[in-house]
Design an enzyme around this catalytic site. Structure first.
Site, PDB file in Angstrom:
ATOM      1  N   HIS A 312      32.272 -34.856 -10.021  1.00 63.14           N
ATOM      2  CA  HIS A 312      32.734 -34.095 -11.204  1.00 63.14           C
ATOM      3  C   HIS A 312      33.285 -32.766 -10.696  1.00 63.14           C
ATOM      4  O   HIS A 312      34.129 -32.740  -9.808  1.00 63.14           O
ATOM      5  CB  HIS A 312      31.531 -33.955 -12.156  1.00 63.14           C
ATOM      6  CG  HIS A 312      31.829 -33.450 -13.527  1.00 63.14           C
ATOM      7  ND1 HIS A 312      33.097 -33.341 -14.038  1.00 63.14           N
ATOM      8  CD2 HIS A 312      31.000 -32.997 -14.528  1.00 63.14           C
ATOM      9  CE1 HIS A 312      33.039 -32.868 -15.271  1.00 63.14           C
ATOM     10  NE2 HIS A 312      31.774 -32.646 -15.585  1.00 63.14           N
ATOM     11  N   HIS A 351      40.308 -40.609 -12.058  1.00 63.67           N
ATOM     12  CA  HIS A 351      39.666 -40.059 -13.254  1.00 63.67           C
ATOM     13  C   HIS A 351      39.263 -41.193 -14.161  1.00 63.67           C
ATOM     14  O   HIS A 351      39.970 -42.196 -14.254  1.00 63.67           O
ATOM     15  CB  HIS A 351      40.639 -39.131 -13.997  1.00 63.67           C
ATOM     16  CG  HIS A 351      39.944 -38.198 -14.912  1.00 63.67           C
ATOM     17  ND1 HIS A 351      39.619 -38.550 -16.194  1.00 63.67           N
ATOM     18  CD2 HIS A 351      39.501 -36.949 -14.726  1.00 63.67           C
ATOM     19  CE1 HIS A 351      38.998 -37.525 -16.764  1.00 63.67           C
ATOM     20  NE2 HIS A 351      38.908 -36.547 -15.896  1.00 63.67           N
ATOM     21  N   ASP A 407      40.931 -31.081  -9.940  1.00 61.91           N
ATOM     22  CA  ASP A 407      40.280 -30.490  -8.768  1.00 61.91           C
ATOM     23  C   ASP A 407      41.147 -30.516  -7.522  1.00 61.91           C
ATOM     24  O   ASP A 407      40.801 -29.878  -6.525  1.00 61.91           O
ATOM     25  CB  ASP A 407      38.958 -31.228  -8.490  1.00 61.91           C
ATOM     26  CG  ASP A 407      37.922 -30.941  -9.562  1.00 61.91           C
ATOM     27  OD1 ASP A 407      37.908 -29.810 -10.057  1.00 61.91           O
ATOM     28  OD2 ASP A 407      37.151 -31.845  -9.915  1.00 61.91           O
TER      29      ASP A 407
HETATM   30  N1  ACO Z   1      39.624 -42.528  -4.046  1.00 60.71           N
HETATM   31  C1  ACO Z   1      39.730 -43.837  -3.752  1.00 60.71           C
HETATM   32  N2  ACO Z   1      39.602 -44.809  -4.662  1.00 60.71           N
HETATM   33  C2  ACO Z   1      39.322 -44.435  -5.915  1.00 60.71           C
HETATM   34  C3  ACO Z   1      39.174 -43.084  -6.289  1.00 60.71           C
HETATM   35  C4  ACO Z   1      39.347 -42.121  -5.291  1.00 60.71           C
HETATM   36  N3  ACO Z   1      39.215 -40.817  -5.564  1.00 60.71           N
HETATM   37  N4  ACO Z   1      38.904 -43.033  -7.591  1.00 60.71           N
HETATM   38  C5  ACO Z   1      38.859 -44.272  -8.040  1.00 60.71           C
HETATM   39  N5  ACO Z   1      39.122 -45.134  -7.024  1.00 60.71           N
HETATM   40  C6  ACO Z   1      39.185 -46.589  -7.106  1.00 60.71           C
HETATM   41  C7  ACO Z   1      37.815 -47.200  -7.285  1.00 60.71           C
HETATM   42  O1  ACO Z   1      37.200 -47.434  -6.047  1.00 60.71           O
HETATM   43  C8  ACO Z   1      38.153 -48.465  -8.030  1.00 60.71           C
HETATM   44  O2  ACO Z   1      38.675 -49.368  -7.103  1.00 60.71           O
HETATM   45  P1  ACO Z   1      38.389 -50.973  -7.256  1.00 60.71           P
HETATM   46  O3  ACO Z   1      38.943 -51.346  -8.602  1.00 60.71           O
HETATM   47  O4  ACO Z   1      39.104 -51.566  -6.111  1.00 60.71           O
HETATM   48  O5  ACO Z   1      36.899 -51.103  -7.188  1.00 60.71           O
HETATM   49  C9  ACO Z   1      39.315 -48.055  -8.932  1.00 60.71           C
HETATM   50  O6  ACO Z   1      39.922 -46.947  -8.277  1.00 60.71           O
HETATM   51  C10 ACO Z   1      38.912 -47.653 -10.329  1.00 60.71           C
HETATM   52  O7  ACO Z   1      38.082 -46.509 -10.274  1.00 60.71           O
HETATM   53  P2  ACO Z   1      36.686 -46.386 -11.013  1.00 60.71           P
HETATM   54  O8  ACO Z   1      35.615 -46.629  -9.995  1.00 60.71           O
HETATM   55  O9  ACO Z   1      36.663 -47.227 -12.237  1.00 60.71           O
HETATM   56  O10 ACO Z   1      36.679 -44.877 -11.434  1.00 60.71           O
HETATM   57  P3  ACO Z   1      35.516 -44.177 -12.254  1.00 60.71           P
HETATM   58  O11 ACO Z   1      36.019 -43.950 -13.617  1.00 60.71           O
HETATM   59  O12 ACO Z   1      34.235 -44.905 -12.149  1.00 60.71           O
HETATM   60  O13 ACO Z   1      35.355 -42.834 -11.449  1.00 60.71           O
HETATM   61  C11 ACO Z   1      35.845 -40.691 -10.603  1.00 60.71           C
HETATM   62  C12 ACO Z   1      36.096 -41.689 -11.736  1.00 60.71           C
HETATM   63  C13 ACO Z   1      34.335 -40.512 -10.424  1.00 60.71           C
HETATM   64  C14 ACO Z   1      36.460 -39.389 -10.971  1.00 60.71           C
HETATM   65  C15 ACO Z   1      36.471 -41.266  -9.312  1.00 60.71           C
HETATM   66  O14 ACO Z   1      37.860 -41.397  -9.494  1.00 60.71           O
HETATM   67  C16 ACO Z   1      36.160 -40.405  -8.103  1.00 60.71           C
HETATM   68  O15 ACO Z   1      35.116 -40.548  -7.503  1.00 60.71           O
HETATM   69  N6  ACO Z   1      37.092 -39.483  -7.719  1.00 60.71           N
HETATM   70  C17 ACO Z   1      36.844 -38.597  -6.595  1.00 60.71           C
HETATM   71  C18 ACO Z   1      35.991 -37.410  -7.021  1.00 60.71           C
HETATM   72  C19 ACO Z   1      36.734 -36.457  -7.923  1.00 60.71           C
HETATM   73  O16 ACO Z   1      37.847 -36.051  -7.624  1.00 60.71           O
HETATM   74  N7  ACO Z   1      36.092 -36.086  -9.018  1.00 60.71           N
HETATM   75  C20 ACO Z   1      36.640 -35.135  -9.974  1.00 60.71           C
HETATM   76  C21 ACO Z   1      37.082 -35.832 -11.208  1.00 60.71           C
HETATM   77  S1  ACO Z   1      37.823 -34.704 -12.330  1.00 60.71           S
HETATM   78  C22 ACO Z   1      36.518 -33.857 -12.981  1.00 60.71           C
HETATM   79  O17 ACO Z   1      35.440 -34.353 -13.112  1.00 60.71           O
HETATM   80  C23 ACO Z   1      36.730 -32.482 -13.323  1.00 60.71           C
END
Ligand code: ACO
Length: 471
Positions: A312, A351, A407
């Protein structure tokens, strides 16, 4: 009175307006999802893991359109708010539902000015080893200490009778001189007797979950965050300046220098951008706590705790470390290949809601570029970031709908302003406290305690074995 020094920051306004026009052009044709209507409970919806898709409540505060990449506060487009308003106006808007008139803004600003000087809290706060604490943990502690300022606890009429209570210095004498385990060496956390029976809280005092607590927190979290930044460097906190705006004061209290109009404006825009964002993890956490009728301070503390995580708000700090690890644009391809192979999450990408470009990143990216043009010392950092963005979009991004989020560029903006990464997430909290408190106030109007279920997948009817028979 807070006002934008428009003449001196006109080029920033133009950058934001352009970013907004580009966003609208690129996203106009994408259809609107059906998430903007009143609901009748019970509601049917498809829920995924992590409560994806679950509808927790109705709200008039803000709307995130994840397919189009639009962010709306109380009906106003985020690009317009960034271009033409201030954090003071936006926090008022979130809390009250309408943009303030000049008179309302002056009254609100007075409340923020009055709440910014946290003498009592700061006295308590300085007793803690903040310099060795994680910045978010210190912020959470400070916010909790703010509780004492608006509730009965610090009021003269409710002061406990301290006669016969020994001070902490005297208390340490038996601890040092008597052998361990002796009766007197044990701390006695006895409830201190009140000098007269407690007959409930004076009704004239502010309830700890009322509107005044919101103003207190919207203003005071910035004071605490600035003090945390200084204490961690071994510097003493600085008193706010009533003449400065919220953004300028925050920078002033953090750095000890009055910011330039450009620095003030950029911090102001960053605060506007982070102020609210739907039912994100920290907002939900703060609402869950508030739904138990706990108070605003505990609720905001829960928000801070949830925001801290790297999935987050904690991602902004991690983005900077990640870019430093990559080192330069030439290393990006190799780094991405390895990270994708190892299934690593790329910080600052992806996201839960946005399946298109995050509008906040659309504003922050040109601001980072603008600052790097003015001072090129972070040129390599920005080049590495833009190369990384392109590489992610070309490899996994477009396919998986993973775009830069808020971010990704915020850390570069803060780094260009000389702010240390350890303070990035506290800046996020300084802004998001407006969203947390607004949504809590709204939810409390029709409060129902949050209480979802978990599906039990464990076993039943296990035979209990006494300890000595367990293997
Ligand atoms: N890097 C690589 N792969 C990613 C990323 C990422 N940052 N984000 C999502 N994916 C992939 C997942 O692994 C998944 O792949 P799959 O379908 O092959 O399994 C696919 O994209 C879908 O993603 P979800 O797992 O459904 O995303 P979720 O909604 O659960 O998570 C989150 C969202 C936590 C923000 C995630 O994108 C993440 O961890 N990002 C990195 C951390 C980050 O930047 N957080 C800040 C978010 S903005 C905020 O909170 C202010």
């Amino acid at each position: 009175m807070p006002h934008r020094k428009d003449e001196k920051t006109r080029d920033i306004t133009e950058l934001i307006v352009k970013a907004g026009e580009k966003a609208r052009r690129e996203t106009r044709a994408i259809p609107e999802p059906e998430l903007t209507r009143p609901i009748e409970w019970p509601v049917s919806c498809t829920v995924g893991p992590g409560l994806e898709g679950a509808i927790a409540c109705e709200t008039k505060i803000g709307y995130v359109n994840g397919s189009k990449g639009w962010l709306i506060y109380r009906g106003y487009d985020i690009f317009e708010l960034c271009a033409y308003s201030t954090f003071e106006e936006v926090s008022y808007l979130l809390l009250h539902g309408n943009l303030p008139t000049k008179k309302q803004l002056a009254e609100y600003n007075k409340k923020l000015v009055d709440s910014r000087n946290l003498n009592n809290t700061m006295r308590l706060f300085m007793n803690y080893p903040v310099e060795g604490m994680n910045a978010m943990s210190a912020l959470r502690l400070g916010t909790n200490l703010m509780r004492h300022e608006l509730t009965y606890i610090d009021r003269e009429e409710y002061k406990p009778n301290l006669d016969g209570v020994i001070g902490s210095d005297e208390d340490s004498i038996p601890m040092e001189t008597k052998p361990m385990g002796e009766k007197d060496a044990i701390y006695g956390f006895k409830r201190i007797k009140m000098n007269r029976p407690f007959k409930g809280v004076n009704p004239e005092l502010h309830p700890a979950a009322g509107a005044e607590s919101c103003n207190h927190l919207v203003s005071g979290v910035a004071t605490i965050a600035a003090a945390v930044a200084r204490l961690k460097l071994g510097q003493l906190p600085i008193e706010p300046d009533p003449e400065l705006s919220h953004a300028a004061n925050f920078l002033y209290m953090m750095t000890g220098c009055r910011p330039s109009p450009v620095e003030e404006r950029i911090m102001d825009v960053a605060l506007i951008l982070h102020a609210d964002h739907g039912m994100n993890a920290s907002t939900f956490a703060s609402m869950v706590v508030a739904s138990t009728l706990s108070d605003m301070y505990f609720s905001v503390g829960a928000g801070i705790a949830a925001l801290n995580g790297p999935l987050h708000g904690g991602a902004n700090e991690q983005v900077l470390y990640m870019l430093e690890e990559i080192g330069n644009p030439g290393n990006v391809k190799k780094w991405v290949k390895k990270s994708v192979k190892e299934k690593k999450k790329i910080m600052g990408f992806g996201h839960r809601v946005y399946k298109s470009y995050d509008p906040r990143a659309r504003v922050l990216a040109p601001l980072a570029e603008y600052l790097v043009k003015k001072d090129s010392s972070n040129h390599n950092l920005l080049e590495t970031a833009t190369t990384l963005e392109k590489e992610i979009l070309d490899t996994i991004g477009t396919k998986k709908k993973i775009f830069p989020n808020v971010d990704f560029y915020s850390g570069i903006v803060y780094a260009c302003m000389g702010i240390l990464p350890e303070n990035f997430t506290t800046i996020f909290a300084v802004s998001r406290v407006a969203g947390w408190t607004s949504r809590i106030l709204e939810y409390l109007e029709n409060n129902r305690i949050f209480r979802p279920r978990a599906m039990y997948t464990g076993s039943f009817e296990k035979e209990f074995k006494p300890l000595e028979k367990r293997r």
